[in-house]
Design a protein around this motif. Structure first.
Motif, PDB file in Angstrom:
ATOM      1  N   MET A   1       0.848  -1.187   0.000  1.00 25.86           N
ATOM      2  CA  MET A   1       0.000   0.000   0.000  1.00 25.86           C
ATOM      3  C   MET A   1       0.884   1.237   0.000  1.00 25.86           C
ATOM      4  O   MET A   1       1.462   1.588   1.016  1.00 25.86           O
ATOM      5  CB  MET A   1      -0.887  -0.022   1.248  1.00 25.86           C
TER       6      MET A   1
ATOM      7  N   GLY B   1       3.567  -5.169   4.573  1.00 26.01           N
ATOM      8  CA  GLY B   1       2.359  -4.927   5.351  1.00 26.01           C
ATOM      9  C   GLY B   1       2.347  -3.512   5.902  1.00 26.01           C
ATOM     10  O   GLY B   1       2.707  -2.555   5.226  1.00 26.01           O
ATOM     11  N   PHE B   2       1.960  -3.421   7.168  1.00 27.60           N
ATOM     12  CA  PHE B   2       1.804  -2.122   7.794  1.00 27.60           C
ATOM     13  C   PHE B   2       3.116  -1.336   7.830  1.00 27.60           C
ATOM     14  O   PHE B   2       3.125  -0.120   7.660  1.00 27.60           O
ATOM     15  CB  PHE B   2       1.260  -2.311   9.205  1.00 27.60           C
TER      16      PHE B   2
ATOM     17  N   THR C   1       3.623   0.450   4.678  1.00 23.89           N
ATOM     18  CA  THR C   1       2.661   1.550   4.555  1.00 23.89           C
ATOM     19  C   THR C   1       3.088   2.734   5.412  1.00 23.89           C
ATOM     20  O   THR C   1       3.050   3.884   4.963  1.00 23.89           O
ATOM     21  CB  THR C   1       1.269   1.060   4.970  1.00 23.89           C
TER      22      THR C   1
ATOM     23  N   TYR D   1      -1.059  -0.696  20.227  1.00 25.78           N
ATOM     24  CA  TYR D   1      -0.402  -1.464  19.172  1.00 25.78           C
ATOM     25  C   TYR D   1       0.126  -2.783  19.721  1.00 25.78           C
ATOM     26  O   TYR D   1       0.040  -3.819  19.072  1.00 25.78           O
ATOM     27  CB  TYR D   1       0.733  -0.661  18.519  1.00 25.78           C
TER      28      TYR D   1
ATOM     29  N   PRO E   1      -2.282   0.219  14.868  1.00 22.54           N
ATOM     30  CA  PRO E   1      -1.515   1.464  14.832  1.00 22.54           C
ATOM     31  C   PRO E   1      -2.498   2.620  14.764  1.00 22.54           C
ATOM     32  O   PRO E   1      -3.039   2.916  13.705  1.00 22.54           O
ATOM     33  CB  PRO E   1      -0.700   1.347  13.543  1.00 22.54           C
TER      34      PRO E   1
ATOM     35  N   ASN F   1      -3.204  -5.248  11.131  1.00 19.10           N
ATOM     36  CA  ASN F   1      -2.666  -3.913  11.440  1.00 19.10           C
ATOM     37  C   ASN F   1      -2.866  -2.919  10.301  1.00 19.10           C
ATOM     38  O   ASN F   1      -3.093  -1.753  10.529  1.00 19.10           O
ATOM     39  CB  ASN F   1      -1.215  -3.964  11.915  1.00 19.10           C
ATOM     40  N   ILE F   2      -2.848  -3.419   9.054  1.00 19.63           N
ATOM     41  CA  ILE F   2      -3.037  -2.473   7.951  1.00 19.63           C
ATOM     42  C   ILE F   2      -4.504  -2.043   7.876  1.00 19.63           C
ATOM     43  O   ILE F   2      -4.806  -0.865   7.639  1.00 19.63           O
ATOM     44  CB  ILE F   2      -2.502  -3.065   6.632  1.00 19.63           C
TER      45      ILE F   2
ATOM     46  N   PHE G   1      -4.925   0.441  10.561  1.00 23.12           N
ATOM     47  CA  PHE G   1      -4.264   1.699  10.229  1.00 23.12           C
ATOM     48  C   PHE G   1      -5.187   2.553   9.366  1.00 23.12           C
ATOM     49  O   PHE G   1      -5.420   3.736   9.648  1.00 23.12           O
ATOM     50  CB  PHE G   1      -2.956   1.392   9.491  1.00 23.12           C
TER      51      PHE G   1
END
Lengths: 326, 293
Positions: A58, A110-111, A114, B34, B40, B99-100, B103
């Motif tokens: 992303m 992943g996060f 991002t 978190y 997050p 987590n995404i 977010f």
């Protein structure tokens, strides 16, 4: 031939619509402008789809890349270059920057990727504000000259929208060809399990960076054309909210499908114009849309429809099992 | 050293300590959430601003005493968090790679709150200032200190100590760390994972609210604080190590002192650049942070 016609039929319909809309609205500049912005958004969403839908990353610095291209193109045009040459140089330069900005994806996923891209986007925006002599800072650059045409005269009005339509159609066709090629299959393999892909002999690094280059090319061609079309750019034209809006189009329509992001962009891009009278609640509406997509439509409109059509096939978000960094 | 230099130095240190404690508080709140839920929370800056704005309303518009109002607002954060947890957060507890999703969800919440603030508080004013919690000055030797900031600092320090003790020695803190390290194993050992999740969402947000309230007591503020705080808290969390309370404390203090020093010698933009740069370096070369457990 029959197979070919059925396979490319949606593209033909899309191309017809893309070229017809500017002509239909050629009498009304306001609606024609909405069509133009929507076409640009389709181009951007299609580019981000390559990264978010097919590579599983992303990228929140997408708008920043478009911005770099826009500023380089404006700068070179102001220095006396032909717009088209400036656009070519600006787009390629910004896409090379895109490769560099994609480097973190080799270590993070992943996060964490991002978040990293969000930081990069913030740095790019700060840089746009900071380097006043190149970007005119927060004031922005207005009165950006229109691209000149080879036969003399300027690209303006309906013809500008037709150029945008042509580029958007090319963009969608290119994405289709890429996705169906070996390259696309390798990207999907990486999205699903990069470790396994590596074991199968796929050069993960090269494929990822190639994906970043191509997606950045979409972003930067759009950015270069955006600036003269709108006639005004400022750091806010390319900040994180713009990235997020493009992301929303991809996710809303359905990432990892060719037509999902197109549908998403066609629905969402005109929204701010239609909500103009309710300008105050625009942010709230966008926030609700984001939450709605995440909660109710994790696979997007087209993705959800496809999943229903082919029951048993797992949703892209479920299948995406790239291990988080910890 | 002349008196003037010492005064500048002293004010730098006190500002740094004050900012550091607020940064630490918010970062601890973010890192608790978190560390357990894997959320997050990018909306932490808006929550911070929400608390500060509510305190402003309560004390300026409705004439409540700031201390009482602050307690009420921190108390209100509990039902607020519960509602959010039931409505949104709970749905993702078992989603892989959540987590995404979280977010993006929190970015959506950020947008909504920012929109609401600009159509409500945005019309009234762009700079908010509260009446002082306690008036007067204390002389530290020859140097004057504003009592109000001293009080805020003292409260922040007490809160940090209490939090640290809770997370280190209380059953809940141990359960939280167990869940963070290995959810399945913790569940097998009889930890109610969902209860820990809910608890940490509520506690984390309460801590962020407390940070916002204390900040509003000590300084005047505007809307930009939300975005600054969100980025700072994330940077602290990433550098200190996601889930590490000690990391959030230490790096928060470092950030506060740096901010105070940098804003005397250079612009806040430079400070923002340096945070982002430090965060990038840590993300790339040590994504588990400096104080990883």
């Amino acid at each position: 031939m029959n197979v070919l016609t059925s396979r490319w039929l949606p593209h033909a319909i899309f191309a017809f619509a893309a070229f017809a809309m500017p002509l239909v609205f050629s009498g009304n500049r306001y609606f024609a402008f909405i069509v133009g912005i929507t076409l640009l958004s389709v181009l951007w969403a299609t580019g981000m789809n390559l990264l978010y839908g097919y590579t599983g990353l992303m990228p929140l610095m997408f708008a920043g890349i478009a911005g770099i291209s826009a500023y380089v193109t404006i700068g070179l045009s102001a220095a006396g270059w032909s717009f088209w040459l400036a656009m070519l140089v600006g787009s390629i330069a910004a896409s090379l920057v895109g490769i560099v900005l994609g480097l973190p994806s080799l270590r993070l996923r992943g996060f964490y990727f991002t978040l990293c891209s969000l930081v990069i986007q913030s740095v790019i925006t700060l840089a746009f504000v900071y380097f006043v002599n190149l970007t005119n800072g927060d004031v922005g650059i207005s009165h950006i000259p229109l691209p000149e045409l080879p036969g003399g005269g300027q690209l303006t009005g309906t013809s500008y929208e037709l150029v945008l339509a042509a580029l958007t159609v090319i963009g969608v066709v290119v994405l289709t060809l890429l996705v169906e090629s070996g390259f696309g299959h390798r990207l999907i393999a990486i999205r699903e399990d990069d470790g396994l892909a590596e074991t199968l002999g796929i050069n993960v690094t090269r494929q990822r960076l190639a994906a970043f280059f191509i997606a950045s090319l979409f972003a930067s061609i759009g950015g270069a054309l955006y600036a003269p079309y709108v006639g005004f750019v400022s750091p806010r034209s390319f900040d994180v909210l713009v990235s997020l809006n493009i992301w929303l189009m991809v996710a809303f329509g359905g990432r990892g499908t060719i037509w999902g992001p197109v549908v998403g962009a066609v629905i969402l891009a005109p929204l701010p114009f239609l909500l103009q009278d309710y300008y105050m609640i625009k942010d709230v509406v966008y926030g609700l849309l984001i939450i709605g997509v995440i909660v109710l439509l994790p696979a997007g409109i087209v993705g959800g429809w496809k999943r229903k059509a082919a029951a048993g096939e797992p949703a892209p978000d479920v299948a995406q099992k790239t291990a988080p960094a910890r | 050293m002349s008196d003037a230099t010492i005064i500048i130095l002293l004010s730098m240190i006190t500002t740094g300590l004050m900012l550091g404690m607020i940064f630490s508080l918010v970062a601890v709140g973010v890192t608790i959430i978190y560390g357990s839920i894997w959320m997050p929370n990018a909306a932490n800056g808006q929550f911070f601003l929400l608390a500060a704005l509510l305190l402003w309303s309560a004390s300026v518009s409705w004439g409540l005493h700031p201390a009482l109002a602050a307690l009420i607002i921190i108390g209100l954060s509990v039902p607020f968090s519960y509602a959010l947890e039931i409505l949104l957060i709970r749905r993702f507890y078992d989603v892989p790679n959540r987590n995404i999703s979280y977010f993006v969800l929190s970015l959506g919440i950020t947008q909504i709150l920012a929109g609401i603030f600009s159509i409500t508080y945005g019309i009234w004013s762009d700079q908010f200032q509260l009446p002082p919690l306690v008036g007067g000055l204390t002389m530290l030797g020859p140097f004057p200190m504003v009592n109000n900031r001293l009080a805020a600092m003292l409260i922040a320090a007490l809160l940090l100590v209490a939090l640290f003790t809770l997370l280190r020695y209380h059953r809940y803190g141990r359960a939280l760390r167990a869940v963070f390290q290995n959810r399945e194993a913790a569940a097998l050992r009889g930890v109610d994972v969902r209860a820990v999740y809910r608890m940490s969402f509520v506690l984390g947000n309460a801590v962020v609210f407390a940070g916002g309230v204390l900040f509003a007591c000590a300084y005047s503020f505007d809307f930009s604080i939300a975005w600054t705080m969100a980025i700072t808290a994330f940077a602290i969390m990433i550098i200190g190590g996601p889930g590490s309370v000690l990391g959030a404390l230490v790096i928060g203090m470092v950030f506060g002192l740096t901010q105070a020093a940098v804003s005397i010698f250079a612009s806040p933009t430079i400070a923002a650049f340096s945070y982002l740069g430090a965060m990038l370096v840590i993300l790339l070369f040590r994504p588990s942070g400096l104080f990883a457990r």
